[in-house]
Design a protein around this motif. Structure first.
Motif, PDB file in Angstrom:
ATOM      1  N   LYS A  72     -80.222  12.506 -78.132  1.00  0.00           N
ATOM      2  CA  LYS A  72     -79.207  12.267 -77.103  1.00  0.00           C
ATOM      3  C   LYS A  72     -78.078  13.285 -77.237  1.00  0.00           C
ATOM      4  CE  LYS A  72     -78.802   7.722 -77.989  1.00  0.00           C
ATOM      5  NZ  LYS A  72     -78.272   6.368 -77.851  1.00  0.00           N
ATOM      6  N   GLY A 127     -69.098   5.525 -70.221  1.00  0.00           N
ATOM      7  CA  GLY A 127     -70.263   6.240 -70.735  1.00  0.00           C
ATOM      8  C   GLY A 127     -71.061   5.372 -71.689  1.00  0.00           C
ATOM      9  N   ALA A 146     -74.418   4.433 -69.926  1.00  0.00           N
ATOM     10  CA  ALA A 146     -75.353   5.528 -70.203  1.00  0.00           C
ATOM     11  C   ALA A 146     -75.663   5.727 -71.683  1.00  0.00           C
ATOM     12  CB  ALA A 146     -74.791   6.819 -69.614  1.00  0.00           C
ATOM     13  N   VAL A 198     -78.860   7.287 -72.759  1.00  0.00           N
ATOM     14  CA  VAL A 198     -79.149   8.682 -72.427  1.00  0.00           C
ATOM     15  C   VAL A 198     -78.245   9.667 -73.176  1.00  0.00           C
ATOM     16  CG1 VAL A 198     -79.187  10.363 -70.523  1.00  0.00           C
ATOM     17  CG2 VAL A 198     -80.053   8.038 -70.170  1.00  0.00           C
ATOM     18  N   SER A 206     -71.123   9.049 -75.967  1.00  0.00           N
ATOM     19  CA  SER A 206     -69.828   9.307 -75.342  1.00  0.00           C
ATOM     20  C   SER A 206     -68.706   9.297 -76.363  1.00  0.00           C
ATOM     21  CB  SER A 206     -69.533   8.237 -74.282  1.00  0.00           C
ATOM     22  OG  SER A 206     -70.487   8.284 -73.252  1.00  0.00           O
ATOM     23  N   LYS A 245     -75.699  11.028 -66.038  1.00  0.00           N
ATOM     24  CA  LYS A 245     -76.855  10.361 -66.641  1.00  0.00           C
ATOM     25  C   LYS A 245     -78.137  10.793 -65.931  1.00  0.00           C
ATOM     26  CE  LYS A 245     -78.741   5.745 -67.572  1.00  0.00           C
ATOM     27  NZ  LYS A 245     -78.468   4.300 -67.559  1.00  0.00           N
TER      28      LYS A 245
END
Length: 135
Positions: A3, A24, A28, A31, A34, A127
């Motif tokens: 990631k 984030g 997300a 994915v 953050s 994302k």
């Protein structure tokens, strides 16, 4: 797939970048990772941002987030400026993108909601781009 680490950068790391970090992680984290940071810090996250993120997303930003300097986060794969209307911070490298978000600090809840919605849209778009491009 590893990631990517995405850093959301503001000068004070107290409002827009903190919202981006929270959204984030919320929207997300499957994915990308953050992080948020700034070139200066504030003693606390903007309390209007904290209140509204709790209201709309049931996210307590003060539980796991705090104001951080750029040197306090991992080196990012992608660095995003929240917007330079309060002065663009220098992070030692170029930004990958500038989201050009106005700072809602000291403004109405409606202005905060607009910025939160813009950040949400940009997080979801990022994302999707990462999924499609396998960054």
């Amino acid at each position: 797939m590893k990631k990517p680490k995405i850093a959301f950068i503001c000068v004070h790391n107290s409002c827009r970048s903190q919202i981006a970090e929270a959204l984030g992680k919320h929207l997300a984290s499957d994915v990308f990772e953050s992080y948020s940071a700034g070139t200066e810090i504030k003693p606390q996250i903007n309390q209007d941002a904290v209140r509204l993120m709790k209201k709309f997303y049931d996210i307590d930003m003060e539980q796991n987030q705090y104001s951080k300097l750029i040197k306090d986060i991992p080196e990012p794969d992608i660095a995003i400026s929240m917007g330079c209307d309060v002065g663009c911070p220098f992070i030692g490298r170029p930004f990958d993108d500038d989201w050009k978000l106005s700072d809602p600090t000291g403004k109405s809840d409606e202005e905060f909601e607009k910025v939160i919605d813009e950040i949400k849209e940009k997080i979801l778009l990022m994302k999707q781009k990462i999924i499609v491009n396998k960054v």
